[in-house]
Design a protein around this motif. Structure first.
Motif, PDB file in Angstrom:
ATOM      1  N   GLY A  59       0.800  -1.212   0.000  1.00 48.99           N
ATOM      2  CA  GLY A  59       0.000   0.000   0.000  1.00 48.99           C
ATOM      3  C   GLY A  59       0.840   1.272   0.000  1.00 48.99           C
ATOM      4  N   GLU A  60       2.146   1.146   0.183  1.00 53.66           N
ATOM      5  CA  GLU A  60       3.035   2.303   0.207  1.00 53.66           C
ATOM      6  C   GLU A  60       3.804   2.464  -1.107  1.00 53.66           C
ATOM      7  N   GLU A  61       3.570   1.582  -2.075  1.00 52.64           N
ATOM      8  CA  GLU A  61       4.302   1.617  -3.341  1.00 52.64           C
ATOM      9  C   GLU A  61       3.778   2.719  -4.252  1.00 52.64           C
ATOM     10  N   SER A  62       4.117   3.950  -3.906  1.00 57.11           N
ATOM     11  CA  SER A  62       3.755   5.090  -4.753  1.00 57.11           C
ATOM     12  C   SER A  62       5.033   5.620  -5.396  1.00 57.11           C
ATOM     13  N   GLU A  63       4.870   6.404  -6.440  1.00 55.98           N
ATOM     14  CA  GLU A  63       6.046   6.917  -7.138  1.00 55.98           C
ATOM     15  C   GLU A  63       6.943   7.767  -6.229  1.00 55.98           C
ATOM     16  N   PRO A  64       6.376   8.683  -5.414  1.00 58.48           N
ATOM     17  CA  PRO A  64       7.258   9.456  -4.524  1.00 58.48           C
ATOM     18  C   PRO A  64       8.046   8.577  -3.549  1.00 58.48           C
ATOM     19  N   ASN A  65       7.424   7.532  -3.040  1.00 61.78           N
ATOM     20  CA  ASN A  65       8.121   6.630  -2.117  1.00 61.78           C
ATOM     21  C   ASN A  65       9.211   5.835  -2.835  1.00 61.78           C
ATOM     22  N   MET A  66       8.938   5.390  -4.062  1.00 61.49           N
ATOM     23  CA  MET A  66       9.950   4.665  -4.836  1.00 61.49           C
ATOM     24  C   MET A  66      11.113   5.585  -5.172  1.00 61.49           C
ATOM     25  N   LYS A  67      10.820   6.841  -5.522  1.00 57.40           N
ATOM     26  CA  LYS A  67      11.878   7.810  -5.803  1.00 57.40           C
ATOM     27  C   LYS A  67      12.769   7.988  -4.578  1.00 57.40           C
ATOM     28  N   HIS A  68      12.138   8.096  -3.418  1.00 55.82           N
ATOM     29  CA  HIS A  68      12.897   8.281  -2.175  1.00 55.82           C
ATOM     30  C   HIS A  68      13.793   7.077  -1.913  1.00 55.82           C
ATOM     31  N   LYS A  69      13.261   5.877  -2.110  1.00 56.79           N
ATOM     32  CA  LYS A  69      14.052   4.657  -1.911  1.00 56.79           C
ATOM     33  C   LYS A  69      15.244   4.624  -2.866  1.00 56.79           C
ATOM     34  N   LEU A  70      15.021   4.996  -4.125  1.00 54.92           N
ATOM     35  CA  LEU A  70      16.113   5.020  -5.101  1.00 54.92           C
ATOM     36  C   LEU A  70      17.153   6.076  -4.732  1.00 54.92           C
ATOM     37  N   ALA A  71      16.698   7.225  -4.241  1.00 53.31           N
ATOM     38  CA  ALA A  71      17.638   8.271  -3.822  1.00 53.31           C
ATOM     39  C   ALA A  71      18.488   7.784  -2.650  1.00 53.31           C
ATOM     40  N   LEU A  72      17.873   7.091  -1.708  1.00 53.61           N
ATOM     41  CA  LEU A  72      18.621   6.535  -0.580  1.00 53.61           C
ATOM     42  C   LEU A  72      19.624   5.496  -1.060  1.00 53.61           C
ATOM     43  N   TRP A  73      19.195   4.637  -1.981  1.00 54.29           N
ATOM     44  CA  TRP A  73      20.066   3.578  -2.506  1.00 54.29           C
ATOM     45  C   TRP A  73      21.300   4.181  -3.180  1.00 54.29           C
ATOM     46  N   ILE A  74      21.072   5.153  -4.069  1.00 56.18           N
ATOM     47  CA  ILE A  74      22.211   5.711  -4.807  1.00 56.18           C
ATOM     48  C   ILE A  74      23.103   6.531  -3.889  1.00 56.18           C
ATOM     49  N   SER A  75      22.537   7.150  -2.865  1.00 59.77           N
ATOM     50  CA  SER A  75      23.363   7.940  -1.943  1.00 59.77           C
ATOM     51  C   SER A  75      24.345   7.042  -1.192  1.00 59.77           C
ATOM     52  N   ARG A  76      23.992   5.776  -1.038  1.00 57.08           N
ATOM     53  CA  ARG A  76      24.889   4.821  -0.379  1.00 57.08           C
ATOM     54  C   ARG A  76      25.923   4.256  -1.352  1.00 57.08           C
ATOM     55  N   GLN A  77      25.677   4.385  -2.648  1.00 58.88           N
ATOM     56  CA  GLN A  77      26.595   3.867  -3.659  1.00 58.88           C
ATOM     57  C   GLN A  77      27.661   4.892  -4.055  1.00 58.88           C
ATOM     58  N   LEU A  78      27.346   6.157  -3.878  1.00 59.68           N
ATOM     59  CA  LEU A  78      28.268   7.213  -4.295  1.00 59.68           C
ATOM     60  C   LEU A  78      29.458   7.298  -3.340  1.00 59.68           C
ATOM     61  N   PRO A  79      30.623   7.668  -3.868  1.00 58.81           N
ATOM     62  CA  PRO A  79      31.803   7.781  -3.003  1.00 58.81           C
ATOM     63  C   PRO A  79      31.685   8.966  -2.048  1.00 58.81           C
ATOM     64  N   LYS A  80      32.352   8.843  -0.927  1.00 60.75           N
ATOM     65  CA  LYS A  80      32.356   9.918   0.059  1.00 60.75           C
ATOM     66  C   LYS A  80      32.910  11.191  -0.584  1.00 60.75           C
ATOM     67  N   GLY A  81      32.282  12.320  -0.299  1.00 60.58           N
ATOM     68  CA  GLY A  81      32.726  13.580  -0.867  1.00 60.58           C
ATOM     69  C   GLY A  81      32.087  13.920  -2.199  1.00 60.58           C
ATOM     70  N   HIS A  82      31.194  13.076  -2.702  1.00 61.54           N
ATOM     71  CA  HIS A  82      30.506  13.354  -3.968  1.00 61.54           C
ATOM     72  C   HIS A  82      29.648  14.617  -3.792  1.00 61.54           C
ATOM     73  N   PRO A  83      29.592  15.478  -4.816  1.00 66.08           N
ATOM     74  CA  PRO A  83      28.841  16.742  -4.701  1.00 66.08           C
ATOM     75  C   PRO A  83      27.362  16.568  -4.299  1.00 66.08           C
ATOM     76  N   LEU A  84      26.725  15.471  -4.708  1.00 63.93           N
ATOM     77  CA  LEU A  84      25.315  15.268  -4.359  1.00 63.93           C
ATOM     78  C   LEU A  84      25.114  14.879  -2.893  1.00 63.93           C
ATOM     79  N   LEU A  85      26.176  14.529  -2.215  1.00 63.00           N
ATOM     80  CA  LEU A  85      26.074  14.122  -0.817  1.00 63.00           C
ATOM     81  C   LEU A  85      26.367  15.262   0.150  1.00 63.00           C
ATOM     82  N   GLU A  86      26.757  16.408  -0.382  1.00 67.01           N
ATOM     83  CA  GLU A  86      27.077  17.546   0.479  1.00 67.01           C
ATOM     84  C   GLU A  86      25.822  18.107   1.118  1.00 67.01           C
ATOM     85  N   GLU A  87      25.988  18.581   2.330  1.00 67.47           N
ATOM     86  CA  GLU A  87      24.849  19.134   3.089  1.00 67.47           C
ATOM     87  C   GLU A  87      24.514  20.506   2.618  1.00 67.47           C
TER      88      GLU A  87
END
Length: 87
Positions: A59-87
């Protein structure tokens, strides 16, 4: 669900990397005419199938939730110091 700082850019990167992963795995490839929504759904389901991410609750499989999951997944794959990981 707390939104990530560069979530939109992370989702774009997840689609790019997820497409490459999908091709290398032999699960298919995206066409130029495929919508972003279809790409997000396909990559999300493939990553869940391969147990690389935890599935969303029923019941939670909506596009915004899937996007968030993918963003979390890729944020863990990117190397430390990557520009997209900066605060």
């Amino acid at each position: 669900m707390k939104k990530l700082k560069h979530e939109a850019e992370l989702v774009k990167e997840a689609i790019r990397i997820g497409g490459v992963y999908m091709e290398k795995r032999g699960a298919g490839q995206f066409e130029a005419t495929d919508s972003a929504s279809n790409k997000i759904t396909a990559i999300y389901r493939l990553l869940v199938l391969d147990k690389l991410i935890q599935p969303l609750a029923k019941g939670e499989e909506s596009e915004p939730n899937m996007k968030h999951k993918l963003a979390l997944w890729i944020s863990r794959q990117l190397p430390k110091g990557h520009p997209l990981l900066e605060e």
